[in-house]
Enzyme design. Structure first.
Site, PDB file in Angstrom:
ATOM      1  N   HIS A  52       7.521  -5.118   3.438  1.00 35.04           N
ATOM      2  CA  HIS A  52       6.661  -4.566   4.493  1.00 35.04           C
ATOM      3  C   HIS A  52       6.541  -5.543   5.668  1.00 35.04           C
ATOM      4  O   HIS A  52       5.440  -5.925   6.081  1.00 35.04           O
ATOM      5  CB  HIS A  52       5.276  -4.229   3.936  1.00 35.04           C
ATOM      6  CG  HIS A  52       4.602  -3.115   4.681  1.00 35.04           C
ATOM      7  ND1 HIS A  52       3.899  -2.124   4.060  1.00 35.04           N
ATOM      8  CD2 HIS A  52       4.528  -2.836   6.016  1.00 35.04           C
ATOM      9  CE1 HIS A  52       3.416  -1.278   4.962  1.00 35.04           C
ATOM     10  NE2 HIS A  52       3.789  -1.691   6.151  1.00 35.04           N
ATOM     11  N   ARG A 105       6.229   5.206   5.218  1.00 36.91           N
ATOM     12  CA  ARG A 105       5.258   4.794   4.210  1.00 36.91           C
ATOM     13  C   ARG A 105       5.842   5.017   2.822  1.00 36.91           C
ATOM     14  O   ARG A 105       6.598   5.956   2.590  1.00 36.91           O
ATOM     15  CB  ARG A 105       3.945   5.586   4.347  1.00 36.91           C
ATOM     16  CG  ARG A 105       3.063   5.138   5.508  1.00 36.91           C
ATOM     17  CD  ARG A 105       2.479   3.752   5.262  1.00 36.91           C
ATOM     18  NE  ARG A 105       1.599   3.310   6.332  1.00 36.91           N
ATOM     19  CZ  ARG A 105       1.971   2.570   7.364  1.00 36.91           C
ATOM     20  NH1 ARG A 105       3.250   2.212   7.495  1.00 36.91           N
ATOM     21  NH2 ARG A 105       1.097   2.189   8.275  1.00 36.91           N
ATOM     22  N   GLU A 139       2.297  -1.682  -3.228  1.00 39.44           N
ATOM     23  CA  GLU A 139       2.601  -2.961  -2.581  1.00 39.44           C
ATOM     24  C   GLU A 139       1.501  -3.973  -2.877  1.00 39.44           C
ATOM     25  O   GLU A 139       0.318  -3.629  -2.718  1.00 39.44           O
ATOM     26  CB  GLU A 139       2.743  -2.757  -1.064  1.00 39.44           C
ATOM     27  CG  GLU A 139       3.907  -1.855  -0.685  1.00 39.44           C
ATOM     28  CD  GLU A 139       3.945  -1.503   0.797  1.00 39.44           C
ATOM     29  OE1 GLU A 139       4.969  -0.941   1.234  1.00 39.44           O
ATOM     30  OE2 GLU A 139       2.964  -1.775   1.515  1.00 39.44           O
TER      31      GLU A 139
END
Length: 318
Positions: A285, A234, A263
């Site tokens: 991601h 993460r 993000e």
């Protein structure tokens, strides 16, 4: 049964949702802003969400809500205490992307270790066509065999990475941020030892109070200048400003990231200003997002909803 999916765009425009549509009257929203949540939940029995946050106040405005079906493993987007108090079921999906995240870990590493972006550019620039010899010696490339691989977080994904790395001949050890021993044949060590002795370090742990900022300026200084850092866990586990400084100063051979603290990436993220971009790979991601993994995810969400309707506790986290 009335259902709604609040952020269908996070599943990808190419992903069919027929298994969900077969469950009842499904309202599909590509994205949902916080101020839109309550109105969209008002008349539904099942809310399907990925990243949209469901507060106690949001769910209180939906008196018929029976189940929150998460399109994720993490449950941090929903107020679990409220759900327990009101008897609202919560079901997540675990393990659907384990192999893909492991695969992407190696994709990032091999691209860095073998300088694939540089060599591809060399050929396509026309320089190879003008070469008097059959090969080209640009940036040095390295083998994984015999290297020391340190893993932060030996859960399902970390273990998959460990097994693959071992198959390539790497020597694996791990650090547990939670302090738990993981039985499985890999030695556990403390964080400083792992960082000082590893040729590559990959992160596969959750973001918790114990792991936030785990890899900062001090920890990066422990790593060898020839080492690679990979974050598939993460954003927020790695201090991005400190990492950018280490890469710019040449204190790391390279870093591969699939997650960032914010993000989508913010325009002023210091990582975007690394002086030698060949030292850094950032993907948006996508490590979880293979077609196969997303298909499994949709099918598992549908299975969770069917199980709930039948009174089963399949994948329930409440």
């Amino acid at each position: 049964m009335k259902l709604c999916i609040l952020d269908a765009d996070t599943l990808g425009p190419d992903m069919g949702i027929a298994p969900l549509e077969a469950l009842g009257e499904l309202a599909v929203y590509g994205q949902t802003r916080p101020e839109e949540v309550r109105e969209r939940l008002r008349d539904v029995q099942v809310a399907i969400v990925n990243k949209v946050v469901l507060t106690a106040e949001d769910m209180a405005a939906a008196p018929g809500l029976q189940l929150v079906a998460l399109c994720s493993t993490g449950v941090n987007v929903v107020d679990l205490d409220y759900c327990r108090k009101k008897g609202i079921g919560v079901a997540n999906v675990a393990g659907y992307s384990t192999r893909m995240v492991a695969q992407h870990t190696f994709a990032l590493l091999f691209c860095l270790m073998e300088q694939l972006v540089y060599y591809d550019g060399y050929v396509k620039s026309g320089a190879y066509a003008d070469s008097p010899v059959f090969t080209h010696f640009g940036p040095r490339i390295y083998e994984l065999d015999g290297k020391r691989w340190g893993i932060i977080g030996l859960g399902a994904i970390g273990r998959a990475v460990a097994d693959i790395a071992s198959a390539f001949g790497a020597r694996v050890s791990y650090f547990s941020a939670s302090g738990k021993d993981r039985d499985g044949g890999y030695p556990r060590t403390d964080l400083e030892t792992l960082l000082r002795t590893s040729d590559m370090v990959s992160i596969h742990t959750a973001l918790t109070p114990a792991t936030k900022g785990l890899i900062g300026e001090r920890e990066l200084s422990w790593m060898q200048s020839s080492a690679y850092l990979l974050n598939l866990g993460r954003g927020g586990i790695v201090d991005e400003k400190a990492l950018a400084a280490a890469l710019t100063a040449g204190r790391l051979a390279g870093a591969g990231l699939d997650v960032l603290e914010r993000e989508p990436v913010e325009a002023d993220n210091p990582l975007l200003s690394v002086k030698e971009p060949g030292r850094l790979l950032i993907t948006p991601h996508i490590a979880w997002a293979s077609v196969e993994a997303r298909t499994r995810l949709v099918n598992e969400v549908a299975a969770n909803i069917r199980a709930f309707r039948q009174g089963c506790r399949r994948n329930r986290v409440d």
